[in-house]
Design an enzyme around this catalytic site. Structure first.
Site: not given
Length: 362
Positions: A183, A178
């Site tokens: 974010e 990932e």
């Protein structure tokens, strides 16, 4: 996507700089231009100038030439992505809706050159009822070694929000890896870019990057799945309200078997690479300068820890990171996360993504 390491909230002073008659090359060198002042018209020359300046960047960073594979703009988002109406894997106070519902509720819409996805900002939720309606999309295509450039005008903001732009293989997580490109939670700046993997993948404490390493073990089974993260401390406008105040900018991620690196350029950054910001038919990451975040394969076999990944864009609320009581309190947000999200729909009027384009190069 479980993030519970409070070290990312260590504070530091925002970075700012001005440019007068000088050109700041992102590798760290500064070239004085006594007779010229950078302007939009000079950006056409930046690619050529960068060749001459590359030797001044301090260290020779890896890079390569790529060709445009996917150009996603406006209505093209609907054919390039699918809407994931699934339970939130991060336990958020959210209900992800399908495409028809999103369009009916005006949670997503597009123009010829814009794509918007947002959360409900009108409904007061009941404690025992479903979470706030929002959108999660996943690309139909998967990518291995590639570059992706996101031209973003706006990202979600607000207490309780947890927006993310990332890549993974949902059916093979975490073994397929990932990459979190964009974010953060609860309006806390700056952005954090992070890798999450299966065991035996770590990053060095120090490397050639503009950001600050805050964690080095990428293994999802270690430290509450905080991953190996880099905060973009060189630019506090890289996330949330700061990002939106400057009309956004460009995020780029390059993934190879030797390294993964992330760049961010503000909308008015005249040193931003011309090929990256114009959707050129080919790009050369050799000319893009020092990345904001750099993840080498020194102590991580990237080829075996990452397989073909999809691009995912989503907005959740609260959950394992934003809703963690210590994290939420440290962000200065009122009440507790779930209560706030339930009772204050108008707080999420600015909880939306606005994309001008996504360009993928292979």
């Amino acid at each position: 996507m479980l993030h519970m390491n409070l070290s990312r909230y260590q504070s530091s002073l925002p970075h700012s700089s001005g440019v007068t008659d000088r050109f700041k090359y992102r590798g760290g060198q500064e070239i004085i231009l006594s007779s010229y002042r950078l302007s939009f018209t000079m950006r056409l020359n930046i690619v050529n100038v960068s060749v001459a300046l590359a030797s001044l960047a301090g260290s020779a960073l890896a890079g390569a030439v790529y060709t445009l594979s996917d150009n996603i703009v406006g209505e093209g988002f609907y054919s390039s992505f699918n809407f994931e109406a699934i339970p939130d894997p991060t336990d958020g106070r959210v209900t992800y809706v399908n495409q028809s519902t999103a369009q009916m509720l005006n949670l997503t819409y597009s123009t010829s050159n814009t794509f918007i996805m947002r959360a409900d900002d009108t409904t007061v939720l009941t404690p025992s009822g479903p979470g706030r309606n929002s959108v999660r999309i996943r690309s139909n295509s998967q990518y291995t070694q590639h570059v992706v450039v996101f031209d973003m005008q706006h990202m979600p903001e607000g207490c309780g929000t947890w927006p993310a732009v990332w890549e993974t293989n949902e059916s093979n997580w975490p073994d397929g890896g990932e990459v979190d490109i964009v974010e953060g939670v609860n309006n806390v700046e700056p952005n954090q870019s992070t890798l999450h993997t299966s065991p035996n993948c770590t990053m060095p404490n120090s490397t050639t990057q503009l950001g600050t390493t805050v964690s080095t073990n990428c293994d999802t089974a270690v430290d509450g799945n905080s991953g190996c993260g880099v905060q973009l401390t060189e630019d506090y406008n890289s996330f949330g309200p700061g990002f939106n105040s400057i009309n956004g900018g460009w995020y780029a991620m390059e993934r190879t078997n030797s390294y993964i690196q992330v760049w961010f350029w503000e909308r008015d950054d005249e040193s931003a690479p011309f090929d990256a910001t114009t959707g050129a038919s080919s790009i050369d990451t050799n000319l893009w300068g020092t990345p904001a975040a750099y993840f080498p394969n020194t102590d991580c076999d990237l080829a075996s820890h990452f397989d073909a990944n999809n691009i995912i864009i989503n907005l959740t609320f609260c959950g394992d990171w934003a809703g963690n009581s210590a994290v939420y309190a440290a962000s200065g947000c009122p009440s507790d996360c779930v209560t706030y999200v339930d009772n204050n729909p108008t707080a999420f009027t600015n909880a939306y993504f606005e994309f001008s384009s996504i360009n993928v190069y292979t």
